[in-house]
Design a protein around this motif. Structure first.
Motif, short mmCIF file in Angstrom:
data_model
loop_
_atom_site.label_atom_id
_atom_site.label_comp_id
_atom_site.label_asym_id
_atom_site.label_seq_id
_atom_site.Cartn_x
_atom_site.Cartn_y
_atom_site.Cartn_z
N ILE A 5 0.95 -1.36 0.34
CA ILE A 5 0.04 -0.57 -0.12
C ILE A 5 1.12 1.39 0.34
CG2 ILE A 5 -1.43 1.29 1.19
CD1 ILE A 5 -2.42 -1.12 2.48
N ILE A 6 0.90 1.89 -1.33
CA ILE A 6 1.87 3.51 -1.54
C ILE A 6 0.58 4.45 -0.18
CG2 ILE A 6 3.47 4.21 -2.33
CD1 ILE A 6 3.67 2.43 -3.79
N GLY A 7 0.82 5.29 0.38
CA GLY A 7 -0.53 6.23 0.62
C GLY A 7 -0.84 5.87 1.68
N LEU A 8 -0.49 6.32 3.57
CA LEU A 8 -1.44 5.95 4.13
C LEU A 8 -2.23 6.55 4.90
CD1 LEU A 8 1.12 3.24 5.81
CD2 LEU A 8 -0.63 2.85 4.68
N GLY A 9 -2.90 8.10 4.37
CA GLY A 9 -3.35 9.23 4.95
C GLY A 9 -4.41 8.48 4.92
N THR A 10 -5.83 9.46 4.72
CA THR A 10 -7.72 9.21 4.78
C THR A 10 -7.56 7.52 4.29
OG1 THR A 10 -7.71 11.50 4.69
CG2 THR A 10 -9.63 10.49 5.07
N VAL A 11 -7.72 7.73 3.76
CA VAL A 11 -8.01 6.71 2.79
C VAL A 11 -7.54 4.95 3.12
CG1 VAL A 11 -8.45 5.07 0.78
CG2 VAL A 11 -9.30 7.60 1.05
N GLY A 12 -5.58 5.12 2.97
CA GLY A 12 -4.74 4.38 2.85
C GLY A 12 -4.99 3.84 4.47
N LEU A 13 -5.44 4.82 5.65
CA LEU A 13 -4.93 3.96 7.11
C LEU A 13 -6.70 3.73 6.89
CD1 LEU A 13 -3.96 7.21 9.24
CD2 LEU A 13 -3.10 4.72 9.35
N GLY A 14 -7.51 3.98 6.20
CA GLY A 14 -8.73 3.01 6.10
C GLY A 14 -8.50 1.86 6.13
N VAL A 15 -8.28 1.12 4.94
CA VAL A 15 -7.67 0.26 4.12
C VAL A 15 -6.90 -0.67 4.98
CG1 VAL A 15 -6.59 -0.42 2.47
CG2 VAL A 15 -7.91 1.14 1.82
N LEU A 16 -6.16 0.11 5.83
CA LEU A 16 -5.32 -1.12 6.49
C LEU A 16 -5.69 -1.22 7.86
CD1 LEU A 16 -1.82 0.94 8.00
CD2 LEU A 16 -2.13 -0.84 6.04
N GLU A 17 -6.67 -0.55 8.40
CA GLU A 17 -7.35 -1.22 9.46
C GLU A 17 -8.95 -2.03 8.89
OE1 GLU A 17 -8.93 2.91 11.34
OE2 GLU A 17 -11.67 1.77 11.41
N ILE A 18 -9.24 -2.50 7.34
CA ILE A 18 -10.30 -3.10 6.78
C ILE A 18 -9.30 -4.04 6.70
CG2 ILE A 18 -11.72 -3.65 5.37
CD1 ILE A 18 -12.65 -1.44 4.95
N LEU A 19 -8.87 -4.52 6.05
CA LEU A 19 -7.30 -6.05 6.53
C LEU A 19 -6.75 -5.93 7.38
CD1 LEU A 19 -5.61 -4.29 3.12
CD2 LEU A 19 -7.95 -5.89 2.73
N VAL A 20 -6.49 -5.44 8.70
CA VAL A 20 -6.21 -6.35 9.95
C VAL A 20 -7.48 -6.48 10.70
CG1 VAL A 20 -5.08 -5.53 11.82
CG2 VAL A 20 -3.65 -4.62 10.21
N ASN A 21 -8.12 -6.17 10.63
CA ASN A 21 -9.45 -5.85 11.17
C ASN A 21 -10.38 -7.60 10.80
OD1 ASN A 21 -8.04 -4.36 12.98
ND2 ASN A 21 -10.43 -2.92 12.55
N GLU A 22 -9.90 -7.39 9.49
CA GLU A 22 -11.72 -8.67 8.60
C GLU A 22 -10.50 -9.28 8.28
OE1 GLU A 22 -14.41 -8.05 9.07
OE2 GLU A 22 -14.36 -6.23 9.91
N SER A 23 -8.97 -9.93 8.77
CA SER A 23 -8.78 -10.77 7.60
C SER A 23 -9.31 -11.81 7.44
CB SER A 23 -7.06 -9.89 8.05
OG SER A 23 -7.02 -12.28 8.81
N LYS A 24 -9.48 -12.59 8.40
CA LYS A 24 -10.35 -13.62 8.93
C LYS A 24 -11.41 -13.44 7.95
CE LYS A 24 -9.43 -15.50 12.97
NZ LYS A 24 -9.18 -15.08 14.59
N ASN A 25 -12.88 -13.03 7.89
CA ASN A 25 -13.36 -12.43 7.41
C ASN A 25 -13.32 -12.59 5.47
OD1 ASN A 25 -15.11 -12.10 9.29
ND2 ASN A 25 -15.45 -10.10 9.52
N LEU A 26 -12.26 -11.93 5.21
CA LEU A 26 -11.49 -11.77 3.73
C LEU A 26 -11.38 -12.86 3.18
CD1 LEU A 26 -10.36 -8.23 3.17
CD2 LEU A 26 -12.82 -8.77 3.15
N LYS A 27 -10.38 -14.02 4.07
CA LYS A 27 -10.30 -15.53 4.14
C LYS A 27 -11.40 -16.51 3.80
CE LYS A 27 -5.81 -17.61 5.33
NZ LYS A 27 -4.48 -17.55 5.47
N ALA A 28 -11.78 -16.46 4.66
CA ALA A 28 -12.93 -16.79 4.27
C ALA A 28 -14.07 -16.45 3.06
CB ALA A 28 -14.07 -16.97 6.20
N LYS A 29 -13.81 -15.96 2.83
CA LYS A 29 -14.49 -15.40 1.81
C LYS A 29 -13.78 -16.15 0.25
CE LYS A 29 -17.48 -11.94 2.99
NZ LYS A 29 -17.81 -10.46 3.89
N GLY A 30 -12.68 -16.23 0.48
CA GLY A 30 -11.61 -16.82 -0.69
C GLY A 30 -10.05 -15.72 -0.93
N ALA A 31 -10.20 -14.40 -0.45
CA ALA A 31 -9.03 -13.95 -0.29
C ALA A 31 -7.99 -13.82 1.24
CB ALA A 31 -10.11 -12.59 -0.68
N ASP A 32 -7.33 -14.15 0.74
CA ASP A 32 -6.01 -14.68 1.35
C ASP A 32 -5.08 -13.14 1.25
OD1 ASP A 32 -4.27 -14.80 2.82
OD2 ASP A 32 -3.97 -16.85 2.23
#
Ligand SMILES: NC(=O)c1ccc[n+]([C@@H]2O[C@H](COP(=O)([O-])OP(=O)(O)OC[C@H]3O[C@@H](n4cnc5c(N)ncnc54)[C@H](OP(=O)(O)O)[C@@H]3O)[C@@H](O)[C@H]2O)c1
Length: 395
Positions: A5-32
């Motif tokens: 990820i390049i750029g951890l401003g408003t959107v970048g930090l939001g993306v980090l948050e979802i990827l970190v917090n929802e990693s299990k859910n996303l994996k369960a949906k097939g995305a590792d």
């Protein structure tokens, strides 16, 4: 899939948050998804709790030079360095996810042709409408239709300003200053209030809808800077709200695309879109009218759309070609002089020629407001000559 990820401003930090917090859910949906690198010049930020800070770097070149990284997520914005990064990533065979509307609107040919040549995915759902899904629906769910028209409120800052003026009886400058203080408007708000951001977004939507490349510089673009509280009040008393409307429609062989402050009838759903919310109405010949509504910007909503694109890339999406519009065919745009419609004209003196073509005339203090019948924009501007005026479309 390994991402950088390049750029951890408003959107970048939001993306980090979802990827970190929802990693299990996303994996369960097939995305590792593995965040191999998170890049920003400034590391003194509030990161999500379980975020692995060893992935933090300051030099984006590390990401581009690592053959292990499948996908880069460009969230620095702007169009110089961002373009360089995206083109370099594509050259190295990496997928690209971006929210950068300015870049896609201004350089689609260069970017798409390179992505097609290198056979990589390039997704940009968050570039229009923030969290509202609109690019994928246009490309996928509405693909059976010939799109007849698109109309929408796609700049949250302008909509917030107009809503605040109307609800709190405030003038434009007062609300703009307040919005800047609260962070709802950029330090340099001209991109938003002059209609340029909305022009970038309708450029992308029109290119996708009509499958041609639209030259963003040719879009009729007017912002909201001249709107007064008295305009909003008069419009309201006659059953209208004032909104910055971006619109695109097919017109024989040409396409008319505009961004204009507009009097929208209160019965129209768009007239009830308030504050920072966005809405896009798409009309297809088979489906009829569909309306997409939601948060058009902001950390979490925009990150939701970016993460959807990351997941799409992780699922090894096989329909990559369909995410590009036709860069071989240039859209022919209706010139500013060929636009016509009903207009609300506020001007400091009387114009007998305008009286003849108006169905209603009002006077507020020293100013006259003409509600014209349908007239060519060129003719209207000829009548007004060098006089100072404010012009709004009537829907
Ligand atoms: N914000 C929204 O609601 C929204 C909605 C839709 C789309 N977008 C789009 O999303 C993109 C990002 O917007 P944003 O609001 O998140 O912007 P932002 O808050 O300004 O974040 C950009 C980040 O990139 C960093 N950066 C700049 N140059 C860099 C470099 N060379 N290497 C590493 N990091 C660098 C900046 O660091 P410094 O601060 O240290 O310069 C900043 O942290 C833009 O294209 C924007 O148009 C935003």
């Amino acid at each position: 899939m390994k991402i950088g990820i390049i750029g951890l401003g408003t959107v970048g930090l939001g993306v980090l948050e979802i990827l970190v917090n929802e990693s299990k859910n996303l994996k369960a949906k097939g995305a590792d998804i593995e965040i191999k690198y998170a890049c920003d010049l400034d590391h003194d930020k509030v990161f999500p709790n379980n975020f692995d800070k060893t992935t933090l770097i300051k030099n984006y070149e590390t990401i581009l030079n690592d053959p292990d990284v499948d996908t880069i997520v460009e969230l620095i914005g702007g169009d110089n360095l961002a373009k360089k990064i995206i083109l370099e990533a594509i050259d190295k065979g990496k997928n690209v996810i971006t929210a950068n509307k300015a870049l896609i609107a201004k350089h689609p040919k260069e970017i798409f042709s390179r992505a097609i040549e290198k056979d990589v995915n390039l997704f940009y759902e968050a570039s229009v409408g923030g969290g509202i899904p609109i690019i994928a629906p246009l490309l996928e769910n509405l693909v059976a239709n010939n799109i007849l028209g698109i109309r929408g409120i796609i700049n949250g800052t302008c909509n917030y300003i107009l809503s605040e003026m109307s609800h709190n009886d405030l003038e434009f400058d007062t609300v703009l200053n307040d919005a800047m203080e609260k962070g709802y408007a950029e330090a340099d708000p001209s991109f938003d209030i002059e209609g340029i951001d909305a022009a970038h977004k309708i450029c992308i939507l029109a290119s996708l809808a009509f499958n041609k490349t639209v030259d963003v510089k040719k879009i009729l673009t007017n912002g909201i800077t001249k709107i007064k509280l008295s305009d909003l009040k008069l419009a309201e008393s006659l059953g209208y709200s004032i909104k910055l409307i971006a619109a695109a429609s097919q017109n024989n062989n040409s396409i008319s695309i505009s961004v204009e402050p507009t009097l929208v009838n209160k019965k129209d759903l768009l007239s009830n879109v308030e504050g920072v919310f966005n809405a896009v109405e798409v009309e297809g010949d088979y489906v009829g009218k569909t309306l997409f509504y939601g948060r058009g910007a902001g950390k979490e909503a925009t990150a939701s759309a970016v993460v959807a694109d990351i997941v799409k890339a992780a699922l090894k999406c096989t329909y990559k070609d369909r995410h590009y519009f036709n860069i071989e065919e240039d859209a022919i745009l209706l010139g500013e002089n060929e636009f016509s419609g009903k207009y609300y004209v506020r001007v400091g003196k009387t114009f007998p020629e305008l009286e003849k073509i108006s169905y209603q005339i009002e006077q507020i203090a020293e100013e006259y407001i003409y509600f014209t019948n349908t007239i060519k924009l060129k003719e209207l501007k000829n009548i007004l000559g060098n006089e100072e005026y404010s012009l709004l479309r009537i829907n």
